[in-house]
Design a protein around this motif. Sequence first.
Motif, PDB file in Angstrom:
ATOM      1  N   ARG A  67       0.829  -1.213   0.000  1.00 40.74           N
ATOM      2  CA  ARG A  67       0.000   0.000   0.000  1.00 40.74           C
ATOM      3  C   ARG A  67       0.864   1.264   0.000  1.00 40.74           C
ATOM      4  NH1 ARG A  67      -5.270   0.992   1.033  1.00 40.74           N
ATOM      5  NH2 ARG A  67      -5.754   3.100   1.717  1.00 40.74           N
ATOM      6  N   ASN A  68       1.829   1.322   0.903  1.00 40.33           N
ATOM      7  CA  ASN A  68       2.685   2.513   0.998  1.00 40.33           C
ATOM      8  C   ASN A  68       3.461   2.752  -0.295  1.00 40.33           C
ATOM      9  OD1 ASN A  68       1.848   3.050   3.605  1.00 40.33           O
ATOM     10  ND2 ASN A  68       3.583   2.019   4.548  1.00 40.33           N
ATOM     11  N   ARG A  69       4.009   1.671  -0.831  1.00 41.16           N
ATOM     12  CA  ARG A  69       4.798   1.824  -2.054  1.00 41.16           C
ATOM     13  C   ARG A  69       3.922   2.208  -3.250  1.00 41.16           C
ATOM     14  NH1 ARG A  69       9.914  -0.638  -2.181  1.00 41.16           N
ATOM     15  NH2 ARG A  69      10.008   0.303  -4.248  1.00 41.16           N
ATOM     16  N   LEU A  70       2.741   1.611  -3.361  1.00 38.28           N
ATOM     17  CA  LEU A  70       1.842   1.967  -4.465  1.00 38.28           C
ATOM     18  C   LEU A  70       1.364   3.414  -4.345  1.00 38.28           C
ATOM     19  CD1 LEU A  70      -0.319  -1.267  -4.921  1.00 38.28           C
ATOM     20  CD2 LEU A  70       1.423  -0.360  -6.476  1.00 38.28           C
ATOM     21  N   GLU A  71       1.067   3.821  -3.112  1.00 41.61           N
ATOM     22  CA  GLU A  71       0.615   5.208  -2.921  1.00 41.61           C
ATOM     23  C   GLU A  71       1.720   6.216  -3.221  1.00 41.61           C
ATOM     24  OE1 GLU A  71      -0.835   5.151   1.118  1.00 41.61           O
ATOM     25  OE2 GLU A  71      -2.845   4.521   0.502  1.00 41.61           O
ATOM     26  N   SER A  72       2.971   5.808  -3.055  1.00 41.13           N
ATOM     27  CA  SER A  72       4.073   6.741  -3.323  1.00 41.13           C
ATOM     28  C   SER A  72       4.491   6.770  -4.798  1.00 41.13           C
ATOM     29  CB  SER A  72       5.286   6.381  -2.450  1.00 41.13           C
ATOM     30  OG  SER A  72       5.854   5.166  -2.873  1.00 41.13           O
ATOM     31  N   LEU A  73       4.034   5.801  -5.597  1.00 45.16           N
ATOM     32  CA  LEU A  73       4.413   5.761  -7.012  1.00 45.16           C
ATOM     33  C   LEU A  73       4.067   7.045  -7.778  1.00 45.16           C
ATOM     34  CD1 LEU A  73       3.792   2.113  -8.304  1.00 45.16           C
ATOM     35  CD2 LEU A  73       5.962   3.285  -7.932  1.00 45.16           C
ATOM     36  N   PRO A  74       2.870   7.574  -7.641  1.00 42.61           N
ATOM     37  CA  PRO A  74       2.575   8.804  -8.402  1.00 42.61           C
ATOM     38  C   PRO A  74       3.532   9.954  -8.071  1.00 42.61           C
ATOM     39  CG  PRO A  74       0.548   7.862  -7.564  1.00 42.61           C
ATOM     40  CD  PRO A  74       1.674   7.086  -6.953  1.00 42.61           C
ATOM     41  N   ASP A  75       3.859  10.119  -6.785  1.00 46.93           N
ATOM     42  CA  ASP A  75       4.759  11.214  -6.399  1.00 46.93           C
ATOM     43  C   ASP A  75       6.169  11.005  -6.951  1.00 46.93           C
ATOM     44  OD1 ASP A  75       2.714  12.451  -4.988  1.00 46.93           O
ATOM     45  OD2 ASP A  75       3.229  11.419  -3.094  1.00 46.93           O
ATOM     46  N   ILE A  76       6.601   9.753  -6.966  1.00 52.04           N
ATOM     47  CA  ILE A  76       7.954   9.453  -7.443  1.00 52.04           C
ATOM     48  C   ILE A  76       8.021   9.473  -8.972  1.00 52.04           C
ATOM     49  CG2 ILE A  76       9.734   7.661  -7.547  1.00 52.04           C
ATOM     50  CD1 ILE A  76       8.754   6.741  -4.755  1.00 52.04           C
ATOM     51  N   LEU A  77       7.049   8.837  -9.599  1.00 54.66           N
ATOM     52  CA  LEU A  77       7.124   8.640 -11.046  1.00 54.66           C
ATOM     53  C   LEU A  77       6.548   9.772 -11.896  1.00 54.66           C
ATOM     54  CD1 LEU A  77       6.295   4.841 -11.398  1.00 54.66           C
ATOM     55  CD2 LEU A  77       8.507   5.956 -11.641  1.00 54.66           C
ATOM     56  N   ALA A  78       5.591  10.516 -11.376  1.00 61.09           N
ATOM     57  CA  ALA A  78       4.919  11.547 -12.192  1.00 61.09           C
ATOM     58  C   ALA A  78       5.913  12.515 -12.836  1.00 61.09           C
ATOM     59  CB  ALA A  78       3.871  12.280 -11.367  1.00 61.09           C
ATOM     60  N   LEU A 114       7.974  10.567 -15.525  1.00 62.92           N
ATOM     61  CA  LEU A 114       7.206  10.113 -16.675  1.00 62.92           C
ATOM     62  C   LEU A 114       6.695  11.288 -17.521  1.00 62.92           C
ATOM     63  CD1 LEU A 114       5.107   7.198 -15.094  1.00 62.92           C
ATOM     64  CD2 LEU A 114       7.204   7.034 -16.454  1.00 62.92           C
ATOM     65  N   ALA A 115       6.412  12.419 -16.887  1.00 60.46           N
ATOM     66  CA  ALA A 115       5.912  13.586 -17.625  1.00 60.46           C
ATOM     67  C   ALA A 115       6.960  14.099 -18.601  1.00 60.46           C
ATOM     68  CB  ALA A 115       5.504  14.686 -16.645  1.00 60.46           C
ATOM     69  N   ALA A 116       8.209  13.962 -18.240  1.00 64.08           N
ATOM     70  CA  ALA A 116       9.288  14.463 -19.092  1.00 64.08           C
ATOM     71  C   ALA A 116       9.683  13.454 -20.162  1.00 64.08           C
ATOM     72  CB  ALA A 116      10.505  14.812 -18.238  1.00 64.08           C
ATOM     73  N   GLU A 117       9.208  12.232 -20.050  1.00 65.76           N
ATOM     74  CA  GLU A 117       9.614  11.168 -20.965  1.00 65.76           C
ATOM     75  C   GLU A 117       8.620  11.025 -22.116  1.00 65.76           C
ATOM     76  OE1 GLU A 117      12.179   8.913 -22.413  1.00 65.76           O
ATOM     77  OE2 GLU A 117      12.605   9.413 -20.325  1.00 65.76           O
ATOM     78  N   THR A 118       9.133  10.884 -23.342  1.00 67.30           N
ATOM     79  CA  THR A 118       8.270  10.712 -24.512  1.00 67.30           C
ATOM     80  C   THR A 118       8.388   9.315 -25.109  1.00 67.30           C
ATOM     81  OG1 THR A 118      10.010  11.606 -25.936  1.00 67.30           O
ATOM     82  CG2 THR A 118       8.323  13.155 -25.133  1.00 67.30           C
ATOM     83  N   ASP A 119       9.408   8.587 -24.718  1.00 67.34           N
ATOM     84  CA  ASP A 119       9.623   7.239 -25.254  1.00 67.34           C
ATOM     85  C   ASP A 119       8.777   6.233 -24.464  1.00 67.34           C
ATOM     86  OD1 ASP A 119      10.593   4.951 -26.479  1.00 67.34           O
ATOM     87  OD2 ASP A 119      12.534   5.009 -25.433  1.00 67.34           O
ATOM     88  N   GLU A 120       7.854   5.575 -25.159  1.00 65.78           N
ATOM     89  CA  GLU A 120       6.951   4.626 -24.503  1.00 65.78           C
ATOM     90  C   GLU A 120       7.720   3.468 -23.879  1.00 65.78           C
ATOM     91  OE1 GLU A 120       3.435   1.470 -25.688  1.00 65.78           O
ATOM     92  OE2 GLU A 120       3.716   3.228 -26.971  1.00 65.78           O
ATOM     93  N   GLN A 121       8.714   2.966 -24.537  1.00 70.35           N
ATOM     94  CA  GLN A 121       9.513   1.858 -24.019  1.00 70.35           C
ATOM     95  C   GLN A 121      10.235   2.271 -22.738  1.00 70.35           C
ATOM     96  OE1 GLN A 121       9.158  -1.127 -25.206  1.00 70.35           O
ATOM     97  NE2 GLN A 121      10.594  -2.028 -23.762  1.00 70.35           N
ATOM     98  N   ARG A 122      10.740   3.459 -22.683  1.00 67.32           N
ATOM     99  CA  ARG A 122      11.422   3.982 -21.491  1.00 67.32           C
ATOM    100  C   ARG A 122      10.424   4.130 -20.348  1.00 67.32           C
ATOM    101  NH1 ARG A 122      15.174   4.525 -18.062  1.00 67.32           N
ATOM    102  NH2 ARG A 122      15.705   6.587 -17.383  1.00 67.32           N
ATOM    103  N   ILE A 123       9.210   4.590 -20.601  1.00 70.20           N
ATOM    104  CA  ILE A 123       8.163   4.722 -19.568  1.00 70.20           C
ATOM    105  C   ILE A 123       7.826   3.342 -19.010  1.00 70.20           C
ATOM    106  CG2 ILE A 123       5.736   5.315 -19.185  1.00 70.20           C
ATOM    107  CD1 ILE A 123       6.119   7.586 -21.239  1.00 70.20           C
ATOM    108  N   ARG A 124       7.651   2.380 -19.903  1.00 71.66           N
ATOM    109  CA  ARG A 124       7.344   0.999 -19.480  1.00 71.66           C
ATOM    110  C   ARG A 124       8.479   0.448 -18.607  1.00 71.66           C
ATOM    111  NH1 ARG A 124       5.614  -1.184 -24.156  1.00 71.66           N
ATOM    112  NH2 ARG A 124       3.465  -0.873 -23.519  1.00 71.66           N
ATOM    113  N   MET A 183      10.603   2.130 -16.750  1.00 75.54           N
ATOM    114  CA  MET A 183      10.606   2.816 -15.451  1.00 75.54           C
ATOM    115  C   MET A 183       9.511   2.244 -14.540  1.00 75.54           C
ATOM    116  SD  MET A 183      11.215   6.704 -16.813  1.00 75.54           S
ATOM    117  CE  MET A 183      11.208   7.523 -15.246  1.00 75.54           C
ATOM    118  N   LEU A 184       8.342   2.015 -15.109  1.00 76.74           N
ATOM    119  CA  LEU A 184       7.253   1.422 -14.319  1.00 76.74           C
ATOM    120  C   LEU A 184       7.633   0.020 -13.842  1.00 76.74           C
ATOM    121  CD1 LEU A 184       4.110   2.541 -16.377  1.00 76.74           C
ATOM    122  CD2 LEU A 184       4.679   3.205 -14.030  1.00 76.74           C
ATOM    123  N   MET A 185       8.182  -0.788 -14.718  1.00 79.39           N
ATOM    124  CA  MET A 185       8.581  -2.149 -14.362  1.00 79.39           C
ATOM    125  C   MET A 185       9.665  -2.151 -13.275  1.00 79.39           C
ATOM    126  SD  MET A 185       6.723  -4.366 -15.785  1.00 79.39           S
ATOM    127  CE  MET A 185       7.644  -5.807 -15.344  1.00 79.39           C
TER     128      MET A 185
END
Length: 178
Positions: free
Chosen positions: A126-137, A140-150, A152-154
């Motif tokens: 729960r804690n880690r999932l809730e922190s993902l938007p703050d860490i990744l947003a 990910l907003a600065a990234e345009t490469d779909e493969q790179r976004i995938r 980072m999420l993985m």
Amino acid sequence: MSQSAFAAHIGVNRSHVTQLKNADRLVMEDGKVDVEASIKRIEDTKDPAKEGVAKRHQQERSQKGQGQTDKAQPVSGTGSRFQSAKARREEANAELTEIELQTRRGQLLVADEVRLAVADGDTIIRNRLESLPDILAPQLAAETDEQRIRSMLMDHIESLLGDLSRSFYDLGKEKEQL
């Protein structure tokens, strides 16, 4: 009936009847044996572990010419209440021993400890999932490469699952050391 007559009636020695009386396995009324009630009590309280001994003694008496007449039959029966109570106790003891052995081998866990471990795992997720938007947003907003976004999420998901796996592994190690 007198104790001596009762001993002859059921085909045992007088001393055996005395043992039955001392063990409170005879029903006595005014110093006399209540035959039917005593036979029933003897059957109900018979130790099934001693059934083989009783059969052997009867065979020995028969061989010595002390066989029973049709009227004087030995007391027989399974001692159903005693036998079932003893069997339940032995079965429960065997189950408890097996549970203790499996627990010491680490094959069984205490339910409360498992609940706590699962709750800890849930908290980590729960804690880690809730922190993902703050860490990744921002990343990910600065990234345009779909493969790179995938990718980072993985990476973040694998990190979360690795932390969860380590917490359960550590719990298992703690149990082994106890």
